[in-house]
Scaffold this motif. Structure first.
Motif, short mmCIF file in Angstrom:
data_model
loop_
_atom_site.label_atom_id
_atom_site.label_comp_id
_atom_site.label_asym_id
_atom_site.label_seq_id
_atom_site.Cartn_x
_atom_site.Cartn_y
_atom_site.Cartn_z
N ARG A 1 37.17 -108.60 77.65
CA ARG A 1 36.96 -108.52 76.99
C ARG A 1 38.36 -107.83 76.37
O ARG A 1 39.55 -107.30 77.01
N TRP A 2 38.69 -108.17 74.70
CA TRP A 2 40.48 -107.02 74.79
C TRP A 2 40.23 -106.81 73.46
O TRP A 2 39.45 -106.94 72.84
N GLU A 3 41.39 -105.68 72.66
CA GLU A 3 41.26 -104.98 71.77
C GLU A 3 42.29 -104.45 71.36
O GLU A 3 43.12 -103.90 72.35
N VAL A 4 42.52 -105.03 70.14
CA VAL A 4 43.99 -104.17 69.81
C VAL A 4 44.18 -102.88 68.82
O VAL A 4 42.91 -103.47 67.26
N THR A 5 44.62 -101.71 68.74
CA THR A 5 44.06 -101.17 67.92
C THR A 5 45.84 -100.60 67.03
O THR A 5 46.41 -101.36 67.27
N ASP A 6 45.91 -99.67 66.27
CA ASP A 6 47.04 -99.09 65.57
C ASP A 6 47.85 -98.55 66.69
O ASP A 6 49.09 -98.30 66.58
N THR A 7 47.16 -97.98 68.00
CA THR A 7 48.08 -97.35 68.91
C THR A 7 48.01 -97.81 70.33
O THR A 7 49.02 -97.50 71.24
N ALA A 8 47.04 -99.18 70.00
CA ALA A 8 47.64 -99.52 71.62
C ALA A 8 46.74 -100.98 72.04
O ALA A 8 45.86 -101.25 71.01
N VAL A 9 46.80 -101.28 73.18
CA VAL A 9 46.32 -102.86 73.55
C VAL A 9 45.02 -102.25 74.63
O VAL A 9 45.59 -102.00 75.73
N TYR A 10 43.82 -102.87 74.68
CA TYR A 10 42.58 -102.63 75.36
C TYR A 10 42.68 -103.74 76.05
O TYR A 10 42.66 -104.76 74.89
N THR A 11 42.13 -103.97 77.44
CA THR A 11 42.00 -105.06 78.11
C THR A 11 41.30 -105.07 78.68
O THR A 11 40.86 -103.54 79.73
N SER B 1 35.69 -107.74 91.14
CA SER B 1 36.40 -106.54 90.69
C SER B 1 36.66 -106.28 89.18
O SER B 1 37.29 -106.81 89.00
N ARG B 2 36.26 -105.17 88.33
CA ARG B 2 37.32 -104.55 87.10
C ARG B 2 38.58 -104.20 86.76
O ARG B 2 38.33 -102.99 87.65
N GLU B 3 38.53 -104.66 85.74
CA GLU B 3 40.33 -103.36 85.70
C GLU B 3 40.26 -103.32 84.41
O GLU B 3 40.55 -104.99 83.95
N ARG B 4 40.56 -102.37 83.71
CA ARG B 4 40.65 -101.79 82.73
C ARG B 4 42.04 -101.46 82.36
O ARG B 4 42.40 -100.67 83.53
N ARG B 5 42.96 -101.77 81.52
CA ARG B 5 44.29 -101.12 80.80
C ARG B 5 44.31 -101.19 79.73
O ARG B 5 44.02 -101.66 79.14
N ARG C 1 35.29 -97.61 76.55
CA ARG C 1 34.39 -98.45 76.39
C ARG C 1 34.72 -99.58 76.03
O ARG C 1 35.69 -99.55 76.57
N ASP C 2 33.76 -100.47 76.85
CA ASP C 2 34.18 -101.61 76.65
C ASP C 2 35.37 -102.19 75.96
O ASP C 2 34.75 -102.21 74.09
N PRO C 3 36.29 -103.09 76.06
CA PRO C 3 36.99 -103.43 74.41
C PRO C 3 35.88 -104.51 73.52
O PRO C 3 34.91 -104.12 74.31
N ARG C 4 36.16 -104.75 72.03
CA ARG C 4 35.18 -105.37 71.50
C ARG C 4 35.96 -106.64 71.51
O ARG C 4 34.34 -107.17 71.19
N GLU C 5 36.58 -107.14 71.56
CA GLU C 5 36.68 -108.61 71.48
C GLU C 5 36.67 -109.80 72.61
O GLU C 5 37.36 -108.83 73.54
N ARG C 6 35.69 -110.67 72.88
CA ARG C 6 35.73 -111.24 73.77
C ARG C 6 36.94 -112.66 74.13
O ARG C 6 37.81 -112.94 72.78
N VAL C 7 37.25 -113.66 74.54
CA VAL C 7 38.00 -114.36 74.88
C VAL C 7 37.21 -115.38 74.20
O VAL C 7 36.17 -115.23 73.53
N SER C 8 38.05 -116.90 74.14
CA SER C 8 37.71 -117.78 73.16
C SER C 8 35.82 -118.11 74.47
O SER C 8 36.62 -118.81 75.42
N PRO C 9 35.04 -119.02 73.79
CA PRO C 9 33.71 -119.47 74.31
C PRO C 9 34.71 -120.60 75.09
O PRO C 9 34.03 -121.12 76.55
N ARG C 10 35.69 -121.05 75.24
CA ARG C 10 35.94 -122.72 75.07
C ARG C 10 36.53 -122.53 76.52
O ARG C 10 37.22 -122.75 77.49
N ALA C 11 37.37 -120.79 76.78
CA ALA C 11 37.69 -120.25 78.15
C ALA C 11 36.74 -120.40 78.97
O ALA C 11 37.06 -120.73 80.16
#
Length: 163
Positions: free
Chosen positions: A77-87, A93-97, A8-18
């Motif tokens: 988008r980005w997200e940090v969980t207990d086990t990984a960082v998702y971007t 083109s899209r890249e998910r890491r 799924r898409d990571p949950r967090e968005r970057v700042s709107p000022r970006a």
């Protein structure tokens, strides 16, 4: 039957000022490219043809500067969980890491001059990966600082040497 969770898409968005930062940088990039093109056109084309080419180039620069930052903001988008960082990044083109905490080697915080002007920063997470570092750009400056602290603590809690 596969019972693994769907990607799924990571949950967090970057700042709107970006978006504003990306509008400015896209405008500067576009104007630089337009300047080079216009100088080349002035040298290579007759004077009576140059004016409409100038308008076309400026229209393309304006479209780029308006559309690309909006598109990037919708995707980044980005997200940090207990086990990984998702971007997730990209505009064309899209890249998910996904960077597991156990693979994190360093966490860096950086602010360029334009980022500072907009109160933004970027966090770069270096991992034991051939794909290179994971970067989260366009974060609120304070959120970026807290994220560096959070990732440092989580990565340090993981056993092993991140290789």
């Amino acid at each position: 039957m596969d019972t693994s969770p769907a990607l799924r898409d990571p949950r967090e968005r970057v700042s709107p000022r970006a978006r504003s930062l990306w509008h400015v940088t896209a405008s500067l990039e576009g104007l630089l490219i337009a300047g080079v093109l216009l100088v080349a056109l002035a040298v290579l084309t007759p004077v009576d043809v140059t004016w409409w080419l100038v308008l076309v180039v400026l229209a393309l620069v304006a479209a780029y500067a308006v559309l690309v930052p909006r598109w990037r903001y919708a995707v980044h988008r980005w997200e940090v969980t207990d086990t990984a960082v998702y971007t997730q990044v990209g505009w064309w083109s899209r890249e998910r890491r996904i960077a597991p905490m156990s693979r994190i080697q360093t966490v860096d915080h950086a602010e360029g001059p334009l980022e500072r002007a907009f109160g933004l920063a970027r966090v770069t997470i270096t991992t034991a990966s051939a794909a290179g570092a994971v970067e989260i750009a366009g974060l609120d400056r304070d959120r970026a600082r807290h994220l560096v602290e959070e990732l440092t603590v989580k990565a340090d809690a993981e056993p092993g040497d991140a290789t």
